[in-house]
Write an enzyme that holds these catalytic residues in place. Structure first.
Site, PDB file in Angstrom:
ATOM      1  N   HIS A 168       8.097  36.694  18.365  1.00 38.90           N
ATOM      2  CA  HIS A 168       7.071  38.085  18.220  1.00 38.90           C
ATOM      3  C   HIS A 168       5.896  37.363  18.963  1.00 38.90           C
ATOM      4  O   HIS A 168       5.530  36.133  18.935  1.00 38.90           O
ATOM      5  CB  HIS A 168       6.680  38.281  16.880  1.00 38.90           C
ATOM      6  CG  HIS A 168       5.960  39.413  16.632  1.00 38.90           C
ATOM      7  ND1 HIS A 168       4.800  39.271  16.723  1.00 38.90           N
ATOM      8  CD2 HIS A 168       6.337  40.640  16.311  1.00 38.90           C
ATOM      9  CE1 HIS A 168       4.014  40.533  16.559  1.00 38.90           C
ATOM     10  NE2 HIS A 168       5.318  41.618  16.322  1.00 38.90           N
ATOM     11  N   ASP A 191       7.671  31.167  11.180  1.00 43.25           N
ATOM     12  CA  ASP A 191       6.991  32.473  11.001  1.00 43.25           C
ATOM     13  C   ASP A 191       8.051  33.189  10.297  1.00 43.25           C
ATOM     14  O   ASP A 191       9.056  33.801  10.640  1.00 43.25           O
ATOM     15  CB  ASP A 191       7.086  33.118  12.628  1.00 43.25           C
ATOM     16  CG  ASP A 191       6.764  34.769  12.599  1.00 43.25           C
ATOM     17  OD1 ASP A 191       6.702  35.081  11.418  1.00 43.25           O
ATOM     18  OD2 ASP A 191       6.687  35.161  13.395  1.00 43.25           O
ATOM     19  N   GLN A 230       9.760  38.253   9.025  1.00 44.39           N
ATOM     20  CA  GLN A 230      10.808  39.188   8.741  1.00 44.39           C
ATOM     21  C   GLN A 230      11.634  38.294   7.830  1.00 44.39           C
ATOM     22  O   GLN A 230      13.193  38.749   7.630  1.00 44.39           O
ATOM     23  CB  GLN A 230      11.406  39.354  10.230  1.00 44.39           C
ATOM     24  CG  GLN A 230      10.743  40.110  11.102  1.00 44.39           C
ATOM     25  CD  GLN A 230      10.619  41.369  10.653  1.00 44.39           C
ATOM     26  OE1 GLN A 230      11.280  42.239   9.810  1.00 44.39           O
ATOM     27  NE2 GLN A 230       9.509  42.210  11.453  1.00 44.39           N
ATOM     28  N   LYS A 276       4.539  44.064   5.159  1.00 48.25           N
ATOM     29  CA  LYS A 276       6.164  44.175   5.432  1.00 48.25           C
ATOM     30  C   LYS A 276       6.917  44.114   4.176  1.00 48.25           C
ATOM     31  O   LYS A 276       8.031  44.271   4.152  1.00 48.25           O
ATOM     32  CB  LYS A 276       6.289  43.234   6.456  1.00 48.25           C
ATOM     33  CG  LYS A 276       5.867  43.622   7.755  1.00 48.25           C
ATOM     34  CD  LYS A 276       6.392  42.625   8.906  1.00 48.25           C
ATOM     35  CE  LYS A 276       5.609  42.425  10.061  1.00 48.25           C
ATOM     36  NZ  LYS A 276       5.806  43.435  10.959  1.00 48.25           N
ATOM     37  N   CYS A 299       6.661  44.033  20.379  1.00 51.44           N
ATOM     38  CA  CYS A 299       5.747  42.790  20.603  1.00 51.44           C
ATOM     39  C   CYS A 299       6.596  41.498  20.809  1.00 51.44           C
ATOM     40  O   CYS A 299       6.441  40.641  20.161  1.00 51.44           O
ATOM     41  CB  CYS A 299       5.223  42.690  19.318  1.00 51.44           C
ATOM     42  SG  CYS A 299       4.054  43.887  18.963  1.00 51.44           S
TER      43      CYS A 299
HETATM   44  C1  LIG Z   1       8.752  37.973  13.517  1.00 51.67           C
HETATM   45  C2  LIG Z   1       7.341  38.421  13.470  1.00 51.67           C
HETATM   46  N1  LIG Z   1       6.280  37.660  13.330  1.00 51.67           N
HETATM   47  C3  LIG Z   1       5.005  38.123  13.333  1.00 51.67           C
HETATM   48  C4  LIG Z   1       4.461  39.408  13.134  1.00 51.67           C
HETATM   49  C5  LIG Z   1       3.168  39.683  12.934  1.00 51.67           C
HETATM   50  O1  LIG Z   1       2.799  40.335  12.094  1.00 51.67           O
HETATM   51  P1  LIG Z   1       1.318  41.112  11.753  1.00 51.67           P
HETATM   52  O2  LIG Z   1       1.399  42.216  12.659  1.00 51.67           O
HETATM   53  O3  LIG Z   1       1.440  41.841  10.204  1.00 51.67           O
HETATM   54  O4  LIG Z   1       0.603  40.097  11.812  1.00 51.67           O
HETATM   55  C6  LIG Z   1       5.819  40.413  13.138  1.00 51.67           C
HETATM   56  C7  LIG Z   1       5.186  41.677  12.970  1.00 51.67           C
HETATM   57  O5  LIG Z   1       6.316  42.647  13.424  1.00 51.67           O
HETATM   58  C8  LIG Z   1       7.128  40.007  13.345  1.00 51.67           C
HETATM   59  O6  LIG Z   1       7.793  40.858  13.298  1.00 51.67           O
END
Ligand SMILES: Cc1ncc(COP(=O)(O)O)c(C=O)c1O
Length: 415
Positions: free
Chosen positions: A129, A206, A209, A232, A372
């Site tokens: 992401h 990270d 998800q 989430k 993203c």
């Molecule tokens: C794999 C992953 N990392 C990071 C993020 C970033 O999350 P946030 O927008 O809540 O900071 C997301 C958001 O969709 C994500 O799916």
């Protein structure tokens, strides 16, 4: 084509707790298939926050009066609940941030700028992401750090056979998504963490998800850092978590500075408070943290292994149902046991945005675009996809509604 019932999971009962799921969209009952972007919230989370605002609300860490102490106590309890949820050995290893994006920026700014120097290398993957891409790109440009990527294999998994070649002595940091927000791919973190540690590199996972959807045990993984967002996983917006090993958090300089994160301040300089306060400058989002604590209580009561099983079964059904549709291409692994709850796809001759708009008219909320993850889409030779994503409250009938909605969109656009 009947979905096996997951016995421990009463989705009808769960749905009762989510007021927004009872709403209508364009006169149709809402079919919410965008939990990978953000989940809906149960009454229990809304009530926990509402209760604080209506009763004991007062700034934390600041007053000797009762309400400030009670608010502080509730904030501390939330930290302990979240530590327990991911099996961190102490609550102090849980740092509250705004979201995963802030957690990853904190690492790039504090750890990256302090410990990495020109010529060092950071290993990422092609499926990250942007939140786990851009902070490292900026660091690389600023500090002359080199970025290297674990490539995607043709089946949508990471090609981990490249690790021996990628993990050279210059690699100081490895960072990757536990679960892809586009392909749904679940990567077993230990397959990367062990070889990375063997060369002395630190590892960031990270877990944005993953933490909402499956059991996560940071001690068992032995990751150095683990990041995720509260919104989430049934929690409110504005609260996220960075877990870190204590010796690393202690050695890192603060990211943001100001009130609440100091030990002492004089005209000449300042010293820092202990972790986690060192990384929580200013008034924290403590009501949101309390809400996230309630979300974690809710998920814990359901049991995370049952949550995972429910989603695995929904994904299996989704893969089966959508693969029956002509012109539809599913992305990512075909094996539901290595897939999280996100199903991305394209439909021949229909732009994902048009598809998303037509599905909206049927009351079906899906995400469209690059989610993203532009570098990943570039690897796939695509600019955009449609994504349906599942959570604890989704049912097989909603997969059916999605399949029917796609068929209807095809009839409308292909006539
Ligand atoms: C794999 C992953 N990392 C990071 C993020 C970033 O999350 P946030 O927008 O809540 O900071 C997301 C958001 O969709 C994500 O799916």
């Amino acid at each position: 084509m009947v979905m096996e019932k997951v016995m421990t999971f009463d989705v009808e009962r769960i749905r009762e707790d989510f007021p927004a799921l009872k709403s209508m969209m364009h006169g149709k009952p809402l079919v919410y298939l965008d939990s990978a972007a953000s989940s809906q919230k149960p009454e229990q989370v809304i009530a926990a926050m509402d209760q604080v605002y209506r009763t004991v609300y007062a700034n934390v860490h600041r007053g000797v009066y009762t309400n400030s102490e009670v608010s502080t106590e509730l904030y501390d309890q939330a930290r302990a609940k979240i530590a327990h949820f991911i099996n961190a050995s102490t609550p102090e290893q849980v740092i509250f941030v705004r979201n995963a994006t802030e957690a990853l920026n904190l690492l790039a700014y504090s750890y990256g700028r302090h410990f990495l120097k020109e010529g060092d290398e950071v290993v990422l993957t092609q499926l990250e992401h942007h939140a786990n891409f851009v902070p490292w790109l900026v660091l690389a440009q600023e500090r002359g750090v080199k970025l290297k990527y674990i490539p995607l294999a043709s089946d949508g998994t990471l090609d981990l056979s490249t690790l021996p070649e990628l993990l050279t002595p210059r690699v100081k940091l490895v960072t990757f998504a536990h679960v892809s927000n586009v392909l749904g791919t679940i990567t077993d973190p230990r397959l990367i963490i062990e070889p990375a540690h063997a060369i002395g590199a630190r590892v960031i996972v990270d877990g944005c998800q993953a933490a909402p959807h499956m059991p996560v045990d940071v001690q068992e993984l032995d990751c150095d850092f683990y990041a995720f967002s509260g919104h989430k996983m049934l929690g409110p917006t504005g609260i996220g978590v960075l877990y870190g090993k204590p010796e690393l958090l202690d050695a890192m300089p603060p990211f943001l500075t100001g009130g609440d994160m100091i030990n002492s301040v004089s005209m000449e300089g300042a010293t820092w408070a202990d972790v986690p306060a060192k990384f929580e400058a200013g008034t924290p989002a403590f009501v949101q943290a309390i809400g996230l604590g309630a979300a974690v209580d809710y998920l814990t009561a359901l049991r995370m292994d049952a949550v995972r099983e429910h989603e695995r079964e929904l994904v299996r059904y989704g893969l089966e149902r959508l693969s029956e549709l002509s012109g539809l291409t599913l992305l990512g692994p075909t094996d539901p046991s290595i897939r999280g709850g996100a199903l991305s796809f394209t439909v021949k001759g229909i732009h994902p945005h048009d598809l998303g708009t037509l599905l909206d008219r049927e009351g079906i909320a899906v995400r469209t675009g690059h989610h993203c993850a532009q570098p990943l889409h570039t690897c796939l030779g695509l600019t955009a996809t449609a994504r349906a994503s599942f959570y604890i409250y989704n049912e097989p009938r909603e997969v059916d509604a999605l399949a029917e909605g796609i068929e209807k969109a095809k009839r409308v656009l292909h006539k």
